[in-house]
Design a protein around this motif. Structure first.
Motif, PDB file in Angstrom:
ATOM      1  N   GLU A   1       0.752  -1.156  -0.038  1.00 15.48           N
ATOM      2  CA  GLU A   1      -0.030  -0.053   0.056  1.00 15.48           C
ATOM      3  C   GLU A   1       0.895   1.269   0.175  1.00 15.48           C
ATOM      4  OE1 GLU A   1      -0.556  -2.595   2.219  1.00 15.48           O
ATOM      5  OE2 GLU A   1      -2.205  -3.460   1.103  1.00 15.48           O
ATOM      6  N   ASP A   2       2.017   1.293   0.648  1.00 15.74           N
ATOM      7  CA  ASP A   2       2.683   2.487   0.871  1.00 15.74           C
ATOM      8  C   ASP A   2       3.579   2.464  -0.457  1.00 15.74           C
ATOM      9  OD1 ASP A   2       2.194   3.127   3.487  1.00 15.74           O
ATOM     10  OD2 ASP A   2       3.878   1.947   4.286  1.00 15.74           O
ATOM     11  N   PHE A   3       4.032   1.536  -1.110  1.00 19.97           N
ATOM     12  CA  PHE A   3       4.765   1.434  -2.535  1.00 19.97           C
ATOM     13  C   PHE A   3       3.539   2.030  -3.440  1.00 19.97           C
ATOM     14  CE2 PHE A   3       5.445  -0.357  -6.658  1.00 19.97           C
ATOM     15  CZ  PHE A   3       6.337   0.369  -6.889  1.00 19.97           C
ATOM     16  N   MET A   4       2.530   1.827  -3.413  1.00 17.22           N
ATOM     17  CA  MET A   4       1.543   2.079  -4.381  1.00 17.22           C
ATOM     18  C   MET A   4       1.332   3.628  -4.300  1.00 17.22           C
ATOM     19  SD  MET A   4      -1.113  -1.250  -4.431  1.00 17.22           S
ATOM     20  CE  MET A   4      -2.446  -0.159  -5.618  1.00 17.22           C
ATOM     21  N   GLU A   5       1.738   4.347  -3.184  1.00 14.47           N
ATOM     22  CA  GLU A   5       1.619   5.788  -2.885  1.00 14.47           C
ATOM     23  C   GLU A   5       2.859   6.456  -3.622  1.00 14.47           C
ATOM     24  OE1 GLU A   5       0.923   7.725   0.887  1.00 14.47           O
ATOM     25  OE2 GLU A   5      -0.225   5.704   1.665  1.00 14.47           O
ATOM     26  N   ASN A   6       3.929   5.826  -3.767  1.00 15.83           N
ATOM     27  CA  ASN A   6       5.120   6.333  -4.567  1.00 15.83           C
ATOM     28  C   ASN A   6       4.765   6.135  -6.077  1.00 15.83           C
ATOM     29  OD1 ASN A   6       6.471   6.658  -2.072  1.00 15.83           O
ATOM     30  ND2 ASN A   6       7.992   5.060  -2.429  1.00 15.83           N
ATOM     31  N   GLU A   7       3.865   4.802  -6.236  1.00 18.96           N
ATOM     32  CA  GLU A   7       3.678   4.490  -7.659  1.00 18.96           C
ATOM     33  C   GLU A   7       2.897   5.664  -8.142  1.00 18.96           C
ATOM     34  OE1 GLU A   7       2.913   0.331  -9.467  1.00 18.96           O
ATOM     35  OE2 GLU A   7       1.235   1.084  -8.306  1.00 18.96           O
ATOM     36  N   GLU A   8       1.898   5.989  -7.343  1.00 18.78           N
ATOM     37  CA  GLU A   8       0.986   7.021  -7.701  1.00 18.78           C
ATOM     38  C   GLU A   8       1.500   8.552  -7.942  1.00 18.78           C
ATOM     39  OE1 GLU A   8      -2.594   8.318  -8.972  1.00 18.78           O
ATOM     40  OE2 GLU A   8      -2.232   6.250  -8.321  1.00 18.78           O
ATOM     41  N   ALA A   9       2.532   8.717  -7.297  1.00 16.73           N
ATOM     42  CA  ALA A   9       3.269   9.999  -7.459  1.00 16.73           C
ATOM     43  C   ALA A   9       4.177   9.907  -9.006  1.00 16.73           C
ATOM     44  CB  ALA A   9       4.349  10.258  -6.445  1.00 16.73           C
ATOM     45  N   SER A  10       4.455   8.557  -9.281  1.00 11.34           N
ATOM     46  CA  SER A  10       5.247   8.469 -10.401  1.00 11.34           C
ATOM     47  C   SER A  10       4.244   8.732 -11.749  1.00 11.34           C
ATOM     48  CB  SER A  10       5.783   7.089 -10.578  1.00 11.34           C
ATOM     49  OG  SER A  10       4.969   6.194 -10.805  1.00 11.34           O
ATOM     50  N   PHE A  11       2.787   8.333 -11.556  1.00  8.60           N
ATOM     51  CA  PHE A  11       1.747   8.450 -12.805  1.00  8.60           C
ATOM     52  C   PHE A  11       1.591   9.809 -12.857  1.00  8.60           C
ATOM     53  CE2 PHE A  11      -0.012   4.224 -10.843  1.00  8.60           C
ATOM     54  CZ  PHE A  11       1.197   3.377 -11.983  1.00  8.60           C
ATOM     55  N   LYS A  12       1.677  10.634 -11.617  1.00  6.23           N
ATOM     56  CA  LYS A  12       1.483  12.026 -11.885  1.00  6.23           C
ATOM     57  C   LYS A  12       2.476  12.778 -12.721  1.00  6.23           C
ATOM     58  CE  LYS A  12       0.507  16.414  -9.422  1.00  6.23           C
ATOM     59  NZ  LYS A  12       0.295  17.107  -8.383  1.00  6.23           N
ATOM     60  N   ILE A  13       3.881  12.414 -12.216  1.00  8.92           N
ATOM     61  CA  ILE A  13       5.033  12.819 -12.991  1.00  8.92           C
ATOM     62  C   ILE A  13       5.151  12.403 -14.404  1.00  8.92           C
ATOM     63  CG2 ILE A  13       7.639  12.611 -12.984  1.00  8.92           C
ATOM     64  CD1 ILE A  13       6.426  14.555 -10.846  1.00  8.92           C
ATOM     65  N   ALA A  14       4.582  11.119 -14.766  1.00  6.16           N
ATOM     66  CA  ALA A  14       4.665  10.545 -15.935  1.00  6.16           C
ATOM     67  C   ALA A  14       3.499  11.628 -16.890  1.00  6.16           C
ATOM     68  CB  ALA A  14       4.244   9.194 -16.052  1.00  6.16           C
ATOM     69  N   ALA A  15       2.286  11.758 -16.340  1.00  2.70           N
ATOM     70  CA  ALA A  15       1.319  12.575 -16.889  1.00  2.70           C
ATOM     71  C   ALA A  15       1.851  13.947 -17.387  1.00  2.70           C
ATOM     72  CB  ALA A  15       0.097  12.597 -15.974  1.00  2.70           C
ATOM     73  N   MET A  16       2.558  14.372 -16.228  1.00  2.00           N
ATOM     74  CA  MET A  16       3.106  16.087 -16.441  1.00  2.00           C
ATOM     75  C   MET A  16       4.181  15.871 -17.482  1.00  2.00           C
ATOM     76  SD  MET A  16       3.411  17.151 -12.616  1.00  2.00           S
ATOM     77  CE  MET A  16       3.837  19.010 -12.838  1.00  2.00           C
ATOM     78  N   LEU A  17       5.112  14.976 -17.578  1.00  2.00           N
ATOM     79  CA  LEU A  17       6.122  14.852 -18.782  1.00  2.00           C
ATOM     80  C   LEU A  17       5.329  14.668 -20.249  1.00  2.00           C
ATOM     81  CD1 LEU A  17       8.680  12.805 -16.805  1.00  2.00           C
ATOM     82  CD2 LEU A  17       8.906  15.200 -17.782  1.00  2.00           C
ATOM     83  N   LEU A  18       4.358  13.847 -20.319  1.00  2.00           N
ATOM     84  CA  LEU A  18       3.784  13.551 -21.455  1.00  2.00           C
ATOM     85  C   LEU A  18       2.984  14.760 -21.940  1.00  2.00           C
ATOM     86  CD1 LEU A  18       2.481  10.042 -20.915  1.00  2.00           C
ATOM     87  CD2 LEU A  18       4.169  10.634 -22.308  1.00  2.00           C
ATOM     88  N   GLN A  19       2.462  15.476 -21.040  1.00  2.94           N
ATOM     89  CA  GLN A  19       1.766  16.770 -21.466  1.00  2.94           C
ATOM     90  C   GLN A  19       2.809  17.662 -22.068  1.00  2.94           C
ATOM     91  OE1 GLN A  19      -1.193  18.591 -18.647  1.00  2.94           O
ATOM     92  NE2 GLN A  19      -0.614  20.632 -19.763  1.00  2.94           N
ATOM     93  N   LYS A  20       4.030  17.772 -21.011  1.00  7.24           N
ATOM     94  CA  LYS A  20       4.922  18.783 -21.705  1.00  7.24           C
ATOM     95  C   LYS A  20       5.261  18.544 -22.876  1.00  7.24           C
ATOM     96  CE  LYS A  20       9.716  20.062 -20.642  1.00  7.24           C
ATOM     97  NZ  LYS A  20      10.804  19.698 -19.994  1.00  7.24           N
ATOM     98  N   TYR A  21       5.574  17.117 -23.450  1.00  6.32           N
ATOM     99  CA  TYR A  21       6.039  16.697 -24.598  1.00  6.32           C
ATOM    100  C   TYR A  21       4.991  16.823 -25.721  1.00  6.32           C
ATOM    101  CZ  TYR A  21      10.706  16.687 -22.844  1.00  6.32           C
ATOM    102  OH  TYR A  21      11.922  17.028 -22.260  1.00  6.32           O
ATOM    103  N   LYS A  22       3.734  17.032 -25.345  1.00  5.84           N
ATOM    104  CA  LYS A  22       2.379  16.997 -26.098  1.00  5.84           C
ATOM    105  C   LYS A  22       2.455  15.593 -26.931  1.00  5.84           C
ATOM    106  CE  LYS A  22       2.724  22.076 -27.344  1.00  5.84           C
ATOM    107  NZ  LYS A  22       3.323  22.426 -26.017  1.00  5.84           N
ATOM    108  N   LEU A  23       2.552  14.604 -26.205  1.00  4.64           N
ATOM    109  CA  LEU A  23       2.432  13.209 -26.256  1.00  4.64           C
ATOM    110  C   LEU A  23       0.955  12.640 -25.643  1.00  4.64           C
ATOM    111  CD1 LEU A  23       5.921  12.006 -25.722  1.00  4.64           C
ATOM    112  CD2 LEU A  23       5.065  12.563 -27.956  1.00  4.64           C
ATOM    113  N   PRO A  24       0.380  11.715 -26.355  1.00  2.00           N
ATOM    114  CA  PRO A  24      -0.788  11.020 -25.941  1.00  2.00           C
ATOM    115  C   PRO A  24      -0.472  10.263 -24.913  1.00  2.00           C
ATOM    116  CG  PRO A  24      -0.126  10.183 -28.068  1.00  2.00           C
ATOM    117  CD  PRO A  24       0.717  11.261 -27.970  1.00  2.00           C
TER     118      PRO A  24
END
Length: 190
Positions: A105-128
């Protein structure tokens, strides 16, 4: 979340050349007990010993901190695969050691943070957000990575194309849950 930047964000020195094109992100599990902040010293030691060729990613993430080691537009050494290193941004999810200091459960909180960073990076590079832009390390190299996610979400199913796509689709669904970010929110990407 605290964002910490290495010296590579404030000086002209960089480790590698620019990527010719950013195609997406690769989500990694570090298989360690290190928090994102622990990688500051860990990577400095690797630099001091001349051991960067052993690998490094753009960003190291846990639920509290993002350590931005090297600008995302530059080639990284995170996949053991030339094409992936030259075209994908490495996101290292911290404290992913199986049987380590974090519960699932605690690792999945770290994992969730990675999903947000991934979403931000994909948006930055205008990628779907799709199977072309969201990759697993094991899609490029014979590795167990992302082992903790594989254990949690696939219950250690055999490594094959179908199961890799299942985990990839889970990551995609989680990344897509993030709405578009404002320009001010994207400033943290360096």
């Amino acid at each position: 979340m605290e964002h910490i930047y290495s010296k590579f964000y404030s000086q002209f020195e960089i480790i590698t050349e620019l990527k010719t094109e950013v195609l997406g992100v690769v989500l990694h599990d570090d298989a360690e007990n290190y928090a994102a902040k622990d990688y500051i010293e860990w990577l400095q030691n690797r630099i001091a010993r001349g051991e960067l060729e052993k690998g490094w990613a753009c960003v190291y993430v846990d639920k509290n901190t993002c350590y931005w080691f090297h600008p995302s537009q530059n080639i990284e050494w995170h996949c053991g695969h030339t094409f992936a290193n030259a075209h994908y941004i490495g996101i290292e999810r911290c404290q992913s050691k199986i049987g380590g200091i974090l519960s699932d459960e605690d690792f999945m909180e770290n994992e969730e943070a990675s999903f947000k960073i991934a979403a931000m990076l994909l948006q930055k590079y205008k990628l779907p957000v799709n199977r072309e832009t969201v990759k697993l390390h094991k899609m490029f190299y014979d590795t167990e990575c992302p082992a903790r996610a594989w254990e949690i979400h696939l219950k250690n199913a055999p490594t094959n194309q179908q199961n890799m796509q299942k985990l990839q689709d889970y990551f995609i669904e989680k990344i897509r849950a993030y709405d578009l970010f404002t320009e001010e929110e994207l400033i943290v990407l360096g």
